[in-house]
Design an enzyme around this catalytic site. Structure first.
Site, PDB file in Angstrom:
ATOM      1  N   GLY A  12       0.786  -1.236   0.000  1.00 17.45           N
ATOM      2  CA  GLY A  12       0.000   0.000   0.000  1.00 17.45           C
ATOM      3  C   GLY A  12       0.815   1.282   0.000  1.00 17.45           C
ATOM      4  N   SER A  13       2.051   1.229  -0.497  1.00 16.96           N
ATOM      5  CA  SER A  13       2.857   2.458  -0.450  1.00 16.96           C
ATOM      6  C   SER A  13       2.335   3.528  -1.409  1.00 16.96           C
ATOM      7  CB  SER A  13       4.332   2.148  -0.715  1.00 16.96           C
ATOM      8  OG  SER A  13       4.545   1.761  -2.049  1.00 16.96           O
ATOM      9  N   MET A  90      -4.045  -6.537  -7.031  1.00 15.04           N
ATOM     10  CA  MET A  90      -3.567  -7.610  -7.904  1.00 15.04           C
ATOM     11  C   MET A  90      -4.685  -8.591  -8.261  1.00 15.04           C
ATOM     12  SD  MET A  90      -0.583  -6.396  -8.157  1.00 15.04           S
ATOM     13  CE  MET A  90       0.514  -7.579  -8.918  1.00 15.04           C
ATOM     14  N   ILE A  92      -7.569  -9.508 -11.449  1.00 18.77           N
ATOM     15  CA  ILE A  92      -8.094  -9.211 -12.788  1.00 18.77           C
ATOM     16  C   ILE A  92      -9.587  -8.957 -12.633  1.00 18.77           C
ATOM     17  CG2 ILE A  92      -8.562 -10.206 -15.055  1.00 18.77           C
ATOM     18  CD1 ILE A  92      -5.864 -11.632 -14.835  1.00 18.77           C
ATOM     19  N   ASN A 107      -5.401   3.115 -12.634  1.00 17.69           N
ATOM     20  CA  ASN A 107      -4.495   2.051 -12.187  1.00 17.69           C
ATOM     21  C   ASN A 107      -3.064   2.531 -12.374  1.00 17.69           C
ATOM     22  OD1 ASN A 107      -3.660  -0.655 -11.439  1.00 17.69           O
ATOM     23  ND2 ASN A 107      -3.208  -1.030 -13.612  1.00 17.69           N
ATOM     24  N   HIS A 109       0.648   0.864 -13.299  1.00 17.36           N
ATOM     25  CA  HIS A 109       1.290  -0.366 -13.755  1.00 17.36           C
ATOM     26  C   HIS A 109       2.785  -0.089 -13.886  1.00 17.36           C
ATOM     27  CE1 HIS A 109       1.707  -4.266 -15.610  1.00 17.36           C
ATOM     28  NE2 HIS A 109       2.441  -3.705 -16.556  1.00 17.36           N
ATOM     29  N   SER A 136       3.318   3.596 -15.454  1.00 14.60           N
ATOM     30  CA  SER A 136       2.251   4.342 -16.127  1.00 14.60           C
ATOM     31  C   SER A 136       1.008   4.376 -15.254  1.00 14.60           C
ATOM     32  CB  SER A 136       1.864   3.648 -17.446  1.00 14.60           C
ATOM     33  OG  SER A 136       2.989   3.390 -18.249  1.00 14.60           O
ATOM     34  N   ASP A 145      -4.116  -4.061 -18.111  1.00 16.88           N
ATOM     35  CA  ASP A 145      -3.014  -3.090 -18.173  1.00 16.88           C
ATOM     36  C   ASP A 145      -3.045  -2.282 -19.461  1.00 16.88           C
ATOM     37  OD1 ASP A 145      -2.154  -4.010 -15.691  1.00 16.88           O
ATOM     38  OD2 ASP A 145      -0.950  -5.590 -16.594  1.00 16.88           O
TER      39      ASP A 145
END
Ligand code: GAR
Length: 217
Positions: A12-13, A90, A92, A107, A109, A136, A145
């Protein structure tokens, strides 16, 4: 005041960077909830320490993706989100879940998309021999992604880099670009046209940190 709901699966950084920037930069927004897909997600403790509502929707308790996503959406929607932020989440997601949050889900990635979607991006980059790697922040579409790119960070790949050293150097850049992208969203500054994102008024959508590269001016 916009409501942000952040989804995490682990450390969770990035979530922490967003929570801190929201408070210190006085965004017209609040982090309404942090929701984890695992009960042992370390980031939950930080969120709770900031007085943020936390919840766990444990993916192992659901028989399939549809059931998990339905339960997750119910928990998210209880916080009336203007923006859903995937921060190291993490899982889908099903197309119907993604559609439900179309245009209001971001998101991060760890690659320079569209290169290296999927897992183990730092190893993929090293194996491909690319000299530039990055991260990104993008709007989420049903394709994994993939989606309109809001901001990218790039670092040069250094001799002797390992997936771990590259990940660590990049993570620091992630903590710079993700809060920036979320701030633009809550300030209503993002326009998406033909799959491309513009920031109004303009601000750099690329952060570069080079250590060994020759720079052409
Ligand atoms: C980050 O490096 C993020 O880019 C990556 O997971 C890490 C989460 O760290 N996300 C993905 O790989 C998504 N496909 P954090 O929990 O400390 O923010």
């Amino acid at each position: 005041m916009k409501n942000i709901v952040i989804l995490i699966s682990g450390r969770g950084s990035n979530m922490e960077a967003i929570v801190r920037a929201c408070a210190s930069e006085g965004w017209p927004a609040r982090v309404a909830a942090v929701i984890a897909s695992r009960p042992d997600a370390a980031g939950l403790a930080f969120a709770a320490s900031q007085g943020i509502a936390t919840a766990v929707v444990d993916h192992r308790q659901y028989s399939d993706r549809e059931a998990f996503d339905t339960a997750l959406a119910a928990v998210i929607d209880a916080h009336a989100p203007d923006l859903v932020v995937l921060a190291g989440f993490m899982r889908i997601l099903t197309p119907s879940f993604v559609e439900h949050y179309a245009g209001r889900m971001l998101n991060i990635h760890p690659s320079l998309l569209p290169s290296f979607p999927g897992l183990h991006t730092h190893r993929q980059a090293l194996e491909a021999g690319v000299k530039l790697h990055g991260a990104s922040v993008h709007f989420v579409t049903p394709r994994l992604d993939h989606g309109p790119i809001v901001v990218q960070a790039a670092v040069d790949v250094l001799p002797g880099d390992t997936p771990e050293s590259l990940a660590a150097r990049l993570l620091d850049c992630e903590h710079r670009i993700y809060p920036r992208a979320v701030r633009w969203f809550v300030q209503d500054r993002l326009r998406v046209e033909d799959g491309r994102v513009e920031v109004e008024p303009p601000e750099s959508q690329l952060l570069v940190r080079l250590q060994a590269a020759e720079v052409l001016q």
